[in-house]
Design an enzyme around this catalytic site. Structure first.
Site, PDB file in Angstrom:
ATOM      1  N   ARG A 129       0.864  -1.182   0.000  1.00  0.00           N
ATOM      2  CA  ARG A 129       0.000   0.000   0.000  1.00  0.00           C
ATOM      3  C   ARG A 129       0.903   1.236   0.000  1.00  0.00           C
ATOM      4  O   ARG A 129       1.932   1.270   0.694  1.00  0.00           O
ATOM      5  CB  ARG A 129      -0.894   0.028   1.251  1.00  0.00           C
ATOM      6  CG  ARG A 129      -2.059  -0.946   1.212  1.00  0.00           C
ATOM      7  CD  ARG A 129      -3.123  -0.533   0.177  1.00  0.00           C
ATOM      8  NE  ARG A 129      -4.270  -1.420   0.154  1.00  0.00           N
ATOM      9  CZ  ARG A 129      -4.418  -2.477  -0.654  1.00  0.00           C
ATOM     10  NH1 ARG A 129      -3.465  -2.779  -1.525  1.00  0.00           N
ATOM     11  NH2 ARG A 129      -5.512  -3.207  -0.602  1.00  0.00           N
ATOM     12  N   GLU A 188      -3.502   7.558  -4.142  1.00  0.00           N
ATOM     13  CA  GLU A 188      -3.977   7.049  -5.441  1.00  0.00           C
ATOM     14  C   GLU A 188      -5.283   7.727  -5.817  1.00  0.00           C
ATOM     15  O   GLU A 188      -6.106   7.967  -4.930  1.00  0.00           O
ATOM     16  CB  GLU A 188      -4.165   5.529  -5.346  1.00  0.00           C
ATOM     17  CG  GLU A 188      -2.842   4.822  -5.251  1.00  0.00           C
ATOM     18  CD  GLU A 188      -2.968   3.297  -5.200  1.00  0.00           C
ATOM     19  OE1 GLU A 188      -4.017   2.754  -5.562  1.00  0.00           O
ATOM     20  OE2 GLU A 188      -1.986   2.669  -4.794  1.00  0.00           O
ATOM     21  N   HIS A 195      -1.108   0.173  -9.877  1.00  0.00           N
ATOM     22  CA  HIS A 195      -1.720  -0.785  -8.937  1.00  0.00           C
ATOM     23  C   HIS A 195      -2.203  -2.053  -9.657  1.00  0.00           C
ATOM     24  O   HIS A 195      -3.393  -2.359  -9.685  1.00  0.00           O
ATOM     25  CB  HIS A 195      -2.863  -0.126  -8.153  1.00  0.00           C
ATOM     26  CG  HIS A 195      -3.131  -0.808  -6.844  1.00  0.00           C
ATOM     27  ND1 HIS A 195      -3.535  -0.139  -5.709  1.00  0.00           N
ATOM     28  CD2 HIS A 195      -3.060  -2.116  -6.470  1.00  0.00           C
ATOM     29  CE1 HIS A 195      -3.694  -0.990  -4.710  1.00  0.00           C
ATOM     30  NE2 HIS A 195      -3.411  -2.201  -5.155  1.00  0.00           N
TER      31      HIS A 195
HETATM   32  C1  DGY Z   1      -5.413  -6.081  -2.703  1.00  0.00           C
HETATM   33  O1  DGY Z   1      -6.178  -7.030  -2.913  1.00  0.00           O
HETATM   34  O2  DGY Z   1      -5.291  -5.567  -1.606  1.00  0.00           O
HETATM   35  C2  DGY Z   1      -4.660  -5.598  -3.890  1.00  0.00           C
HETATM   36  O3  DGY Z   1      -3.985  -4.435  -3.632  1.00  0.00           O
HETATM   37  C3  DGY Z   1      -5.603  -5.471  -5.081  1.00  0.00           C
HETATM   38  O4  DGY Z   1      -4.880  -5.397  -6.241  1.00  0.00           O
END
Ligand code: DGY
Length: 318
Positions: A237, A266, A284
């Site tokens: 993240r 984002e 992403h």
């Molecule tokens: C998640 O599932 O947390 C991923 O970041 C999605 O791509």
């Protein structure tokens, strides 16, 4: 079961939409547009079950409208977009999609890990210009991957999958994590304090969930611990890294480069990153394979069916 109302906040791959049981009443036809707070409120007010995505901010205000809601199936493994205590307070079950996206995310991590030191994107861009003069011994020299030390921060499912892939590259793996994790046969890794992992690794890959404890885990001080030849990869993240500190570290060459799939705010990709040749920027894409995204959707539907039928959810996180 009477016909429960399902609210799907975003367009999902067609095989997932096709798998939605006929007895569910779809609140709206999902579209590919981001939900507004108003549409979320209306959806949460009307539905017994919701499938939402990591771009939907499900806070206490949205949840205050959810008078009939039994389950929020988050279409992601991370669930930092949802106020879990507020959901729990209302007796709403929250689920995620673990396991099915582990390989896709680990594979993408390796795509960054290989492309970055070997300058794959720069090379591709040059080859396309038609101005490549031919091979020379000093052209576009990158850095070795095989045999270098891989540091994993966060040794959950995805961290372990990334570490396992290092065997073929004969890379020693060190990791920082809350728990000691034994390695599978044929694989070896060593747990170390976080600062040591940063200081000793040639590649540092982040795999922690976003929580208050991990927000800006990689800050100016920790970036300064890394080797000037080291690369940082983030497929977890964005806010785990202090983006402003990373931009300075890259501009001043405190570290050699970064491979980023996620960003602090984002979908904003800071322009300062865009002008840097030692950065690879992806939008992403961690779980973005058709097979994975279908499996994620089917897990959401399995969790919804379980809860609506009075069985325990398969992947409850709250
Ligand atoms: C998640 O599932 O947390 C991923 O970041 C999605 O791509």
């Amino acid at each position: 079961m009477e016909h429960p109302t399902l609210y799907v906040t975003r367009l999902l791959p067609q095989p997932v939409l096709d798998a939605i049981p006929r007895q569910y009443r779809m609140l709206t036809e999902p579209t590919d547009l981001p939900s507004t707070e108003e549409t979320l409120r209306r959806g949460f007010a009307a539905a017994q079950a919701v499938i939402c995505t990591l771009t939907d901010r499900i806070d206490a205000s949205v949840l205050s409208h959810a008078t009939k809601l039994k389950i929020i199936a988050n279409y992601a493994v991370g669930y930092n977009n949802i106020d879990l205590p507020a959901a729990a307070q209302r007796g709403i079950i929250v689920t995620n999609t673990p396991d099915v996206l582990t390989d896709a995310t680990a594979d993408l991590t390796w795509a960054l890990l290989l492309a970055l030191p070997r300058r794959v994107l720069e090379g591709d861009a040059w080859a396309r210009t038609g101005r490549w003069p031919g091979w020379t011994p000093t052209q576009m020299l990158g850095a070795d991957v095989s045999g270098k030390t891989l540091g994993i921060i966060g040794m959950g499912r995805i961290g372990q999958a990334v570490a396992q892939r290092a065997v073929g590259f004969r890379m020693p793996v060190i990791y920082a994590g809350r728990h000691s994790i034994s390695s599978p046969p044929g694989v070896s890794w060593t747990r170390r304090p976080l600062d040591d992992v940063l200081a000793e690794s040639d590649f540092v890959s982040l795999h922690v969930p976003l929580t208050e404890a991990t927000r800006h885990l990689i800050d100016r001080r920790r970036l300064a611990l890394m080797k000037p030849t080291a690369f940082l990869i983030n497929t977890s993240r964005g806010p785990v890294i202090d983006e402003a500190a990373l931009m300075s570290a890259l501009e001043t060459k405190t570290i050699a480069g970064a491979g980023l799939d996620v960003y602090e705010h984002e979908p904003v990709v800071p322009v300062r990153f865009v002008s840097l040749p030692n950065v690879i920027l992806l939008p992403h894409l961690g779980s973005a394979t058709l097979e994975t995204r279908v499996r994620m959707g089917l897990i959401c539907l399995d969790n919804i069916a379980a809860v609506l039928e009075g069985r325990p959810a398969l992947n409850q996180v709250n």
